[in-house]
Design an enzyme around this catalytic site. Structure first.
Site, mmCIF file in Angstrom:
data_model
loop_
_atom_site.group_PDB
_atom_site.id
_atom_site.type_symbol
_atom_site.label_atom_id
_atom_site.label_comp_id
_atom_site.label_asym_id
_atom_site.label_seq_id
_atom_site.Cartn_x
_atom_site.Cartn_y
_atom_site.Cartn_z
ATOM 1 N N CYS A 175 36.009 52.483 46.655
ATOM 2 C CA CYS A 175 37.195 52.219 45.757
ATOM 3 C C CYS A 175 36.898 51.141 44.889
ATOM 4 O O CYS A 175 36.475 50.069 45.140
ATOM 5 C CB CYS A 175 38.483 51.763 46.525
ATOM 6 N N HIS A 223 44.060 52.846 44.624
ATOM 7 C CA HIS A 223 44.509 51.631 45.219
ATOM 8 C C HIS A 223 45.689 51.067 44.447
ATOM 9 O O HIS A 223 45.458 51.007 43.309
ATOM 10 C CB HIS A 223 43.112 50.698 44.899
ATOM 11 N N ASP A 251 43.130 43.781 32.716
ATOM 12 C CA ASP A 251 42.651 44.893 32.685
ATOM 13 C C ASP A 251 41.514 45.094 31.590
ATOM 14 O O ASP A 251 41.625 44.442 30.661
ATOM 15 C CB ASP A 251 43.984 45.870 32.280
ATOM 16 N N HIS A 287 48.012 49.251 42.375
ATOM 17 C CA HIS A 287 48.131 48.094 41.438
ATOM 18 C C HIS A 287 49.331 48.049 40.509
ATOM 19 O O HIS A 287 49.873 48.916 40.572
ATOM 20 C CB HIS A 287 46.752 48.387 40.600
ATOM 21 N N HIS A 329 43.597 47.814 51.097
ATOM 22 C CA HIS A 329 43.730 49.316 50.424
ATOM 23 C C HIS A 329 44.758 50.374 50.657
ATOM 24 O O HIS A 329 44.762 50.283 52.173
ATOM 25 C CB HIS A 329 42.221 49.729 50.569
#
Ligand code: AMP
Length: 113
Positions: free
Chosen positions: A4, A97, A30, A99, A46
């Site tokens: 990941c 994952h 980002d 976010h 996770h």
């Protein structure tokens, strides 16, 4: 999770611009910003999305969002911000994952899509 990308960022195995870290989360920039301020809140545990979230993880996420409210001004989000969490193919989730996108730094479009 070993393959990941966000787990690797959290562990420092992949470089990122980390703006904040505590026991529950990291907040990074980002890499492909869609607003003047575009951050990602990454819970350290996770799980792919809210459908897979346990009750304990929901409590952790709640703590993360509460903490974000105290941090937002320091990220240049005094004027407000938008939180987005994409889930699944129709939402174009590209990293499995959970976010939270944190978007702001300008007046955002008044329609989401
Ligand atoms: P989503 O499409 O909702 O899964 O969002 C994934 C986001 O992760 C996108 O906005 C990407 O630009 C961002 N992203 C992917 N890889 C990285 C990275 N290495 N560092 C920072 N952001 C990333």
């Amino acid at each position: 999770m070993s393959d990941c990308i966000f787990c690797k960022i959290i562990k420092g195995e992949i470089p990122s611009v980390k703006l904040y870290e505590d026991d529950d989360m990291v907040i990074i920039k980002d890499v492909a910003p869609q607003a003047p301020v575009h951050l990602l809140l990454l819970p350290k545990q996770h799980f792919a999305n809210i459908m897979e979230m346990t009750d304990e993880q929901a409590q952790i996420l709640g703590r993360c969002l509460k903490k974000l409210s105290a941090l937002a001004d320091g990220f240049g989000l005094e004027g407000g911000f938008r939180l987005v969490s994409n889930k699944g193919a129709d939402a174009c989730q590209s990293v499995e994952h959970l976010h939270i996108h944190i978007l702001g730094g300008k007046k955002l479009a008044d329609k989401m899509c």
